[in-house]
Design a protein around this motif. Structure first.
Motif, short mmCIF file in Angstrom:
data_model
loop_
_atom_site.label_atom_id
_atom_site.label_comp_id
_atom_site.label_asym_id
_atom_site.label_seq_id
_atom_site.Cartn_x
_atom_site.Cartn_y
_atom_site.Cartn_z
N ALA A 13 0.87 -1.19 0.00
CA ALA A 13 0.00 0.00 0.00
C ALA A 13 0.90 1.23 0.00
N ALA A 14 0.37 2.32 -0.51
CA ALA A 14 1.16 3.55 -0.58
C ALA A 14 1.65 3.96 0.81
N ALA A 37 -7.78 5.65 -2.55
CA ALA A 37 -7.56 4.70 -3.63
C ALA A 37 -6.23 4.91 -4.34
N SER A 38 -5.22 5.34 -3.62
CA SER A 38 -3.91 5.46 -4.26
C SER A 38 -3.32 4.08 -4.49
N ARG A 39 -2.53 3.96 -5.53
CA ARG A 39 -1.89 2.68 -5.85
C ARG A 39 -0.74 2.43 -4.89
N THR A 45 -5.25 7.87 -8.12
CA THR A 45 -6.31 7.39 -9.00
C THR A 45 -7.56 8.25 -8.87
N ALA A 46 -7.40 9.44 -8.33
CA ALA A 46 -8.56 10.31 -8.11
C ALA A 46 -9.27 10.65 -9.42
N ALA A 57 -9.28 1.15 -3.06
CA ALA A 57 -9.31 1.45 -1.62
C ALA A 57 -9.52 0.18 -0.81
N LEU A 58 -10.43 -0.68 -1.24
CA LEU A 58 -10.66 -1.94 -0.53
C LEU A 58 -9.45 -2.86 -0.64
N ALA A 59 -8.80 -2.87 -1.79
CA ALA A 59 -7.58 -3.67 -1.94
C ALA A 59 -6.50 -3.18 -0.98
N ASN A 60 -6.39 -1.87 -0.82
CA ASN A 60 -5.42 -1.32 0.13
C ASN A 60 -5.72 -1.79 1.54
#
Length: 130
Positions: A13-14, A37-39, A45-46, A57-60
């Motif tokens: 995560a970032a 939702a940053s990579r 990714t805004a 965001a959920l993946a983070n």
């Protein structure tokens, strides 16, 4: 005396842009900071559609939870901040896909705006097996 609070970080995560940890843990509880939702590499990714932002965001959140030894079934509570109440149904659909059979307590809070122009931010609380 050792610090009873564990600070959790992951390269998946970032890197936090402010004075906070990806997550903290105390005993068997894990508290994930709000995730935009940053990579993982920190790129934004805004400018992406709402659906893509939710997935990222959920993946983070799940990546950070994994680093802490948790999965979706360990999540006790999720709070999501979304720009625009009209995005509620889309959030719910993607959230259900990601969490599957896990159904943590959840709150969705419609807000007028988020930092950097993002449309979603998600935080979570989970429990690790003792």
């Amino acid at each position: 005396m050792t610090d009873p609070i564990e600070h959790i970080a992951t390269t998946g995560a970032a890197i936090p842009a402010g004075h906070y940890a990806h997550a903290t843990a105390w005993q068997n509880l894990v508290f994930v900071s709000g995730q935009l939702a940053s990579r993982p590499d920190g790129t934004q990714t805004a400018d992406q559609p709402f659906d893509r932002q939710v997935k990222q965001a959920l993946a983070n959140v799940l990546t950070i939870l994994s680093e802490a030894g948790c999965g979706p079934r360990n999540v006790l509570r999720v709070t999501a901040y979304i720009v625009g109440v009209e995005n509620w149904a889309a959030f719910n659909r993607i959230y259900a896909e990601v969490f599957g059979q896990a159904k943590p307590a959840r709150t969705i809070v419609p807000v007028p705006e988020l930092h950097h122009g993002y449309l979603v931010e998600v935080e979570a609380i989970a429990a690790r097996a003792p």
